[in-house]
Write a protein that holds these residues in place. Structure first.
Motif: not given
Length: 373
Positions: A47-61
């Motif tokens: 969706a962001a036009g990127r190669r990689h996504g890394v899921a984390v606990t929140n937007g601040s971290v």
């Protein structure tokens, strides 16, 4: 008060959320090891036009880990908008860096190329771009400047799921970019965040940092301190269902903005959100209002009056250069940003959640009319 209270946000969970959550429970995959994690990372990266996504606990971290992962020189300066959430300044200071604020454009509420240029010093190492409330930063001139000066770019797209800049997805511009999935976002997992990048080595480092920097060869021996910032499979299941309906969400949000515009078109004393610029149409993450000088009270009083009429609101961000915690640290002491200071005191937003009905929009707009002089 006869009418029910209208909350500032109510999420919409009318897609495959229940089905995917039931699958997690049925299979027992509820931790960060579950298969929805990878599906969600891939869906958000696409969706962001990127190669990689890394899921984390929140937007601040997500910001914390992103800034740390870039390995910027200690005590280097990072340019940030003063009109933003504290997470941006926190990520910079926790990494041993110095936040330098810039003012916002009074119409779009975003940082400008003029502000960034004026803030650059020999100590500048990075620019943190933060897209605010519905319109993206005018990216092209700032990205050109960053490349010319050899500066890293952290793009905070926390509020921009589904938004584009000149046709390219927000979240596709920084060396590293971040999203938030708090319940008021266009994609929600309850709590959660995502870091996206095109850099293979950086993506590997980000994934290690969010997982306590466990070593593949010997799990409980650590060469570096990281974060326990893993997203659960349950959250990711929600996220996958939410991304599936993102185009519809964007349409719904723009419809909410259009309806508010129609109801408030002839109301004096307020500044409504800019509907479009030459690089983007507003996505209306929230519908913000700024009281002008003809109104003899500030946002806090307006919100109090609206609450009495059963209308939920939320204030605008308070400026970073006016944050007590940063001032006690000796940061941003000599800064003055009049546009941001003005809208922080006189800005707030009306109910803007996806579950908002047309009647609730009309009622919220009517209540705003009634409290104004």
């Amino acid at each position: 008060m006869s009418d029910p209270f209208i909350p500032v946000n109510t999420p919409l969970l009318d897609g495959n959320e229940a089905e995917y959550l039931a699958e997690c429970i049925r299979t027992g995959w509820i931790s960060s090891e579950g298969p929805f994690i990878k599906r969600f990372e891939e869906a958000m990266a696409q969706a962001a036009g990127r190669r990689h996504g890394v899921a984390v606990t929140n937007g601040s971290v997500a910001l914390d880990i992103s800034v740390h992962a870039l390995g910027l020189e200690p005590r280097g300066e990072v340019i940030i908008p003063t009109f933003t959430i504290i997470s941006c300044a926190s990520a910079v200071t926790r990494a041993g860096l110095i936040p330098v604020g810039v003012d916002c454009d009074p119409a779009t509420w975003n940082m400008t190329i003029e502000g960034v240029e004026a803030a650059i010093t020999p100590r500048t190492r990075a620019i943190m771009l933060v897209h605010i409330y519905g319109l993206p930063v005018d990216l092209e001139p700032i990205m050109k400047l960053a490349r010319a000066r050899g500066l890293k770019v952290i793009e905070d797209a926390a509020e921009m799921h589904g938004q584009t800049y000149r046709g390219a997805p927000c979240g596709s511009f920084g060396d590293v970019s971040t999203f938030s999935f708090y319940p008021n976002k266009h994609v929600t997992t309850g709590e959660g965040g995502m870091i996206v990048t095109d850099d293979d080595a950086l993506a590997e480092r980000l994934a290690s940092l969010r997982n306590l920097c466990f070593q593949p060869q010997q799990r409980f021996v650590h060469e570096e301190l990281g974060w326990n910032a893993r997203m659960t499979n349950l959250q990711a299941a929600l996220g996958v269902a939410q991304v599936e309906r993102l185009p519809r969400t964007v349409e719904m949000k723009r419809r909410i903005g259009q309806l508010y515009d129609q109801h408030l078109a002839d109301v004096a004393g307020i500044r409504r959100p800019v509907a479009r610029t030459n690089y983007a149409d507003n996505i209306y993450w929230v519908y913000g209002i700024v009281l002008d000088d003809s109104v003899p009270f500030d946002a806090k009083e307006a919100m109090r009056r609206l609450a009495q009429k059963g209308i939920g609101t939320r204030p605008f961000f308070w400026c970073m250069h006016e944050q007590p915690v940063l001032r006690r640290m000796g940061l941003m002491l000599d800064e003055s940003h009049p546009h941001a200071e003005y809208i922080a005191r006189r800005g707030f937003y009306l109910p803007s959640g996806l579950a908002l009905t047309e009647d609730e929009i009309a009622r919220s707009a009517r209540a705003l009319r009634e409290i104004l002089p």
